[in-house]
Structure formats: structure tokens, C-alpha cells
Design a protein around this motif. Structure first.
Motif, PDB file in Angstrom:
ATOM      1  N   ASP A  36      -7.064  64.371  -8.150  1.00 28.36           N
ATOM      2  CA  ASP A  36      -8.192  63.659  -8.860  1.00 28.36           C
ATOM      3  C   ASP A  36      -7.860  63.798 -10.297  1.00 28.36           C
ATOM      4  N   THR A  37      -7.921  62.455 -10.912  1.00 27.21           N
ATOM      5  CA  THR A  37      -7.704  62.500 -12.222  1.00 27.21           C
ATOM      6  C   THR A  37      -8.935  62.490 -13.218  1.00 27.21           C
ATOM      7  N   GLY A  38     -10.261  62.821 -12.445  1.00 23.81           N
ATOM      8  CA  GLY A  38     -11.301  63.137 -13.327  1.00 23.81           C
ATOM      9  C   GLY A  38     -12.122  61.679 -13.777  1.00 23.81           C
ATOM     10  N   GLY A  39     -11.319  60.530 -13.216  1.00 19.89           N
ATOM     11  CA  GLY A  39     -12.052  59.303 -13.662  1.00 19.89           C
ATOM     12  C   GLY A  39     -13.176  59.042 -12.355  1.00 19.89           C
ATOM     13  N   SER A  40     -13.634  57.961 -12.606  1.00 21.10           N
ATOM     14  CA  SER A  40     -14.945  57.507 -11.628  1.00 21.10           C
ATOM     15  C   SER A  40     -14.227  57.184 -10.476  1.00 21.10           C
ATOM     16  N   ILE A  41     -15.136  57.594  -9.451  1.00 24.60           N
ATOM     17  CA  ILE A  41     -14.426  57.519  -7.870  1.00 24.60           C
ATOM     18  C   ILE A  41     -14.667  56.009  -7.560  1.00 24.60           C
ATOM     19  N   PHE A  42     -15.444  55.446  -7.830  1.00 20.92           N
ATOM     20  CA  PHE A  42     -16.185  53.972  -7.211  1.00 20.92           C
ATOM     21  C   PHE A  42     -15.687  53.004  -8.520  1.00 20.92           C
ATOM     22  N   THR A  43     -14.721  52.107  -8.437  1.00 27.54           N
ATOM     23  CA  THR A  43     -14.454  51.039  -9.368  1.00 27.54           C
ATOM     24  C   THR A  43     -14.505  49.676  -8.610  1.00 27.54           C
ATOM     25  N   ALA A  44     -15.032  48.424  -9.357  1.00 31.71           N
ATOM     26  CA  ALA A  44     -14.804  47.499  -8.744  1.00 31.71           C
ATOM     27  C   ALA A  44     -13.322  46.865  -9.120  1.00 31.71           C
ATOM     28  N   ARG A  45     -12.916  46.126  -8.048  1.00 33.00           N
ATOM     29  CA  ARG A  45     -11.772  45.713  -7.882  1.00 33.00           C
ATOM     30  C   ARG A  45     -11.772  44.123  -8.534  1.00 33.00           C
ATOM     31  N   ARG A  46     -10.966  43.762  -9.437  1.00 33.02           N
ATOM     32  CA  ARG A  46     -11.129  42.352  -9.816  1.00 33.02           C
ATOM     33  C   ARG A  46      -9.425  41.868 -10.066  1.00 33.02           C
ATOM     34  N   GLY A  47      -9.616  40.898 -10.133  1.00 32.90           N
ATOM     35  CA  GLY A  47      -8.268  39.857 -10.236  1.00 32.90           C
ATOM     36  C   GLY A  47      -7.113  40.413  -9.402  1.00 32.90           C
ATOM     37  N   ILE A  48      -6.045  40.769 -10.133  1.00 31.31           N
ATOM     38  CA  ILE A  48      -4.795  41.098  -9.360  1.00 31.31           C
ATOM     39  C   ILE A  48      -4.901  42.673  -8.589  1.00 31.31           C
ATOM     40  N   GLU A  49      -5.965  43.409  -9.028  1.00 29.93           N
ATOM     41  CA  GLU A  49      -6.287  44.520  -8.300  1.00 29.93           C
ATOM     42  C   GLU A  49      -6.562  44.236  -6.704  1.00 29.93           C
ATOM     43  N   LYS A  50      -7.694  43.256  -6.776  1.00 27.55           N
ATOM     44  CA  LYS A  50      -8.131  42.713  -5.480  1.00 27.55           C
ATOM     45  C   LYS A  50      -7.312  42.022  -4.623  1.00 27.55           C
ATOM     46  N   THR A  51      -6.409  41.321  -5.217  1.00 24.37           N
ATOM     47  CA  THR A  51      -5.315  40.653  -4.435  1.00 24.37           C
ATOM     48  C   THR A  51      -4.287  41.763  -4.063  1.00 24.37           C
ATOM     49  N   LEU A  52      -3.925  42.536  -4.960  1.00 19.23           N
ATOM     50  CA  LEU A  52      -2.925  43.486  -4.358  1.00 19.23           C
ATOM     51  C   LEU A  52      -3.655  44.633  -3.320  1.00 19.23           C
ATOM     52  N   PHE A  53      -4.753  44.851  -3.251  1.00 21.46           N
ATOM     53  CA  PHE A  53      -5.585  45.485  -2.367  1.00 21.46           C
ATOM     54  C   PHE A  53      -5.451  44.726  -0.931  1.00 21.46           C
ATOM     55  N   TYR A  54      -5.688  43.539  -0.764  1.00 24.70           N
ATOM     56  CA  TYR A  54      -5.674  42.605   0.304  1.00 24.70           C
ATOM     57  C   TYR A  54      -4.207  42.614   0.913  1.00 24.70           C
ATOM     58  N   VAL A  55      -3.358  42.410   0.175  1.00 19.17           N
ATOM     59  CA  VAL A  55      -1.913  42.312   0.301  1.00 19.17           C
ATOM     60  C   VAL A  55      -1.637  43.751   0.981  1.00 19.17           C
ATOM     61  N   THR A  56      -2.066  44.756   0.379  1.00 17.92           N
ATOM     62  CA  THR A  56      -1.689  46.167   1.051  1.00 17.92           C
ATOM     63  C   THR A  56      -2.276  46.320   2.404  1.00 17.92           C
ATOM     64  N   ILE A  57      -3.513  45.665   2.548  1.00 23.46           N
ATOM     65  CA  ILE A  57      -4.021  45.915   4.055  1.00 23.46           C
ATOM     66  C   ILE A  57      -3.211  44.808   4.919  1.00 23.46           C
ATOM     67  N   GLY A  58      -3.109  43.752   4.424  1.00 26.36           N
ATOM     68  CA  GLY A  58      -1.953  42.834   5.273  1.00 26.36           C
ATOM     69  C   GLY A  58      -0.906  43.366   5.819  1.00 26.36           C
ATOM     70  N   LEU A  59      -0.171  44.067   4.878  1.00 25.34           N
ATOM     71  CA  LEU A  59       1.258  44.476   5.092  1.00 25.34           C
ATOM     72  C   LEU A  59       1.024  45.695   5.955  1.00 25.34           C
ATOM     73  N   SER A  60      -0.038  46.401   6.042  1.00 23.69           N
ATOM     74  CA  SER A  60      -0.001  47.611   6.750  1.00 23.69           C
ATOM     75  C   SER A  60      -0.626  47.143   8.205  1.00 23.69           C
ATOM     76  N   VAL A  61      -1.252  45.984   8.358  1.00 20.31           N
ATOM     77  CA  VAL A  61      -1.572  45.472   9.681  1.00 20.31           C
ATOM     78  C   VAL A  61      -0.230  44.807  10.417  1.00 20.31           C
ATOM     79  N   VAL A  62       0.808  44.273   9.554  1.00 21.32           N
ATOM     80  CA  VAL A  62       1.783  43.677   9.837  1.00 21.32           C
ATOM     81  C   VAL A  62       2.719  44.973  10.477  1.00 21.32           C
TER      82      VAL A  62
END
Length: 74
Positions: A36-62
Motif C-alpha cells: 500500500d502506497t498510502g494513496g487513494s484506493i479508488f481512482t477513476a481510469r481515464r484515457g490510456i489507463e482505461k485502455t490499458l485496463f481493458y487490454v489487460t482484461i482481454g489478454l487475461s481472457v486469451v
């Protein structure tokens, strides 16, 4: 056939490792180990973070589908 699936599994696993490592790029080395880095737990994903999140999910399914396919074939 199994050789191609093995190669695809290796490529997918490397891409999955890279995508997970890129997601925790901004939190330092502690984020890679789950510390834990002491930052906020819940953050909004925007832009490239959101895309990278979906790519990671897709790669894990594959990765999961390839692994099941290899186990069933062998």
C-alpha cells in the motif's frame, strides 16, 4: 498445432506481464509487490489507463482460453 498454441501462450503471457507492470508504473516499486502506497484506493481510469485496463482484461481472457485449449488437446 500444439507448437503454435505454445508459442501463442508464451507471447500472450509476456504481453500480460508487460501490461500489468505498466499499470503500476506510477506507484513505484511498492505497487508491483502489492504494498500500500498510502494513496487513494479508488481512482477513476481515464484515457490510456482505461485502455490499458481493458487490454489487460482481454489478454487475461486469451491466456485463460489458450491454457484450457492446450490442456484439453494434450
Amino acid at each position: 498445432m500444439t507448437t503454435y498454441l505454445d508459442i501463442a501462450l508464451i507471447i500472450t503471457s509476456i504481453a500480460l506481464i508487460i501490461s500489468v507492470a505498466l499499470q503500476s508504473k506510477g506507484v513505484g516499486l511498492g505497487g508491483l509487490t502489492g504494498a500500500d502506497t498510502g494513496g487513494s484506493i479508488f481512482t477513476a481510469r481515464r484515457g490510456i489507463e482505461k485502455t490499458l485496463f481493458y487490454v489487460t482484461i482481454g489478454l487475461s481472457v486469451v491466456f485463460f482460453i489458450l491454457t484450457l485449449t492446450i490442456v484439453i488437446i494434450k
